[in-house]
Design a protein around this motif. Structure first.
Motif: not given
Length: 376
Positions: A36-56, A248-254
């Motif tokens: 599950w965490l890997r899907t969230l990190v993929a969400d983070v990577a996608e957002r960063r690639a689009a120019g969004q800065q992320v703090i966890i 509770k879902v995979d890739a929750p941000l997406s």
């Protein structure tokens, strides 16, 4: 305005804080939910690639450490157990985040903070400067409360409010709380089938606050809906939106960005930085109850004079933070007091010209100066 906010798109939200609780990150056996965490990190990577800065802001250290130390009650049986579990689990938690972010070409940084780090103005500014520099360097900070040294009296107690305070310190545009429910409901959806989701909250009033419960359903974390609403007060008061969505879902941000459900608390006009820090403080030493005239004067931006004080509660020193309440118990402001509690009680209700005779001196004519006061 709200139609474009769901998902907190990178084009509109430049800097985002994401909070993950223990129950989402760690399974009941004390293992990281790596898939599950890997899907969230993929969400983070996608957002960063689009120019969004992320703090966890990540919980999980106590839960992970408790398993490794074989401690009962998830490591929360005593303060000493929780501190030991946090010290042990934080290494594993940091390594997990660093490895998964590295897989996506992202450098992670660890920040451990205590309540006092963000309540003390100088240390708050230091934390803010560190976060800003990490953002400039393209790093993803992973923040957690330093539970290995925190005590029951001096701690956030949950990472919802920590996330809001970190968002404030980082001047974030929005905060997302990943939860076991997909937003704020009119009643607890786990027990009331008629509970309805509230998608947009423009103002946190008594009705909204009354919809919260105070517990954590998993038994693993420490935050319930009450802490999330308190987090929303802090974030929105600092000019940031705050969302509660399901983790509770995979890739929750997406999932959320593609139409998933959630609740958004809309940002209020941002206060000046110092007043935002004051309003967001979680520790106060006393309470000053004021009359209707003082309430009206404060609403116009004036200082609090002793004449408008009905009574003084608590023990505090000069410079401590105090809440200012109406006589019916509503907290209307927070500020730094100019007198200690003994002197404040003596001059309550008195005119400024009478104070010198009471105290033998007149060091300050106001009880709380408007420059050190924030309406809440």
């Amino acid at each position: 305005m709200t139609a474009s906010l769901p998902g907190f798109p990178p084009a509109q939200i430049r800097r985002l804080v994401i909070k993950i609780g223990s129950a989402l990150l760690v399974d009941p056996d004390g293992q990281v939910r790596a898939d599950w965490l890997r899907t969230l990190v993929a969400d983070v990577a996608e957002r960063r690639a689009a120019g969004q800065q992320v703090i966890i802001v990540s919980s999980g250290a106590i839960a992970l450490g408790a398993r490794r130390l074989k401690l009962p009650k998830g490591g929360r049986g005593s303060l000493e157990d929780a501190q030991a579990a946090a010290a042990t689990g934080q290494i594993a938690l940091s390594q997990c985040w660093a490895n998964l972010l590295h897989e996506n070409g992202i450098t992670a940084a660890q920040m451990l903070v205590t309540l006092d780090d963000l309540e003390n103005r100088r240390r708050y500014l230091n934390a803010s400067a560190t976060l800003e520099r990490l953002m400039q360097l393209g790093v993803v900070p992973v923040v957690n409360e330093n539970d290995s040294v925190a005590t029951a009296e001096i701690r956030f107690g949950d990472n919802d409010r920590l996330a809001a305070r970190i968002g404030q310190a980082a001047r974030a545009d929005a905060v997302v709380l990943l939860s076991d429910v997909d937003g704020l409901y009119t009643a607890n959806p786990h027990v009331d089938a008629d509970a309805m989701l509230i998608e947009t909250i423009e103002r946190i009033d008594a009705r909204i606050a009354g919809m919260a419960d105070s517990g954590s359903a998993s038994g693993m974390g420490s935050g319930g809906m009450t802490s999330k609403i308190e987090a929303a007060r802090i974030a929105t008061g600092a000019g940031a939106h705050l969302a509660i969505i399901s983790g509770k879902v995979d890739a929750p941000l997406s999932h959320w960005a593609k139409g998933g459900r959630g609740s958004i608390f809309l940002a209020a006009p941002a206060r000046r930085a110092r007043k935002g820090w004051l309003a967001g403080r979680l520790t106060v030493r006393g309470r000053i109850v004021v009359d209707a005239g003082a309430e009206k004067a404060l609403g116009k931006g004036n200082s609090l004079l002793p004449a408008g004080v009905a009574r003084v509660e608590g023990v505090f020193a000069r410079g401590d933070a105090v809440d200012i309440l109406t006589e019916d118990g509503r907290v209307i402001a927070r500020g730094l007091i100019e007198y200690d509690s003994e002197e404040a009680a003596r001059i309550a209700g008195k005119r400024s010209e009478d104070i010198a005779a009471l105290l033998g001196h007149l060091p300050r004519s106001v009880l709380v100066h408007r420059d050190h006061l924030a309406m809440v």
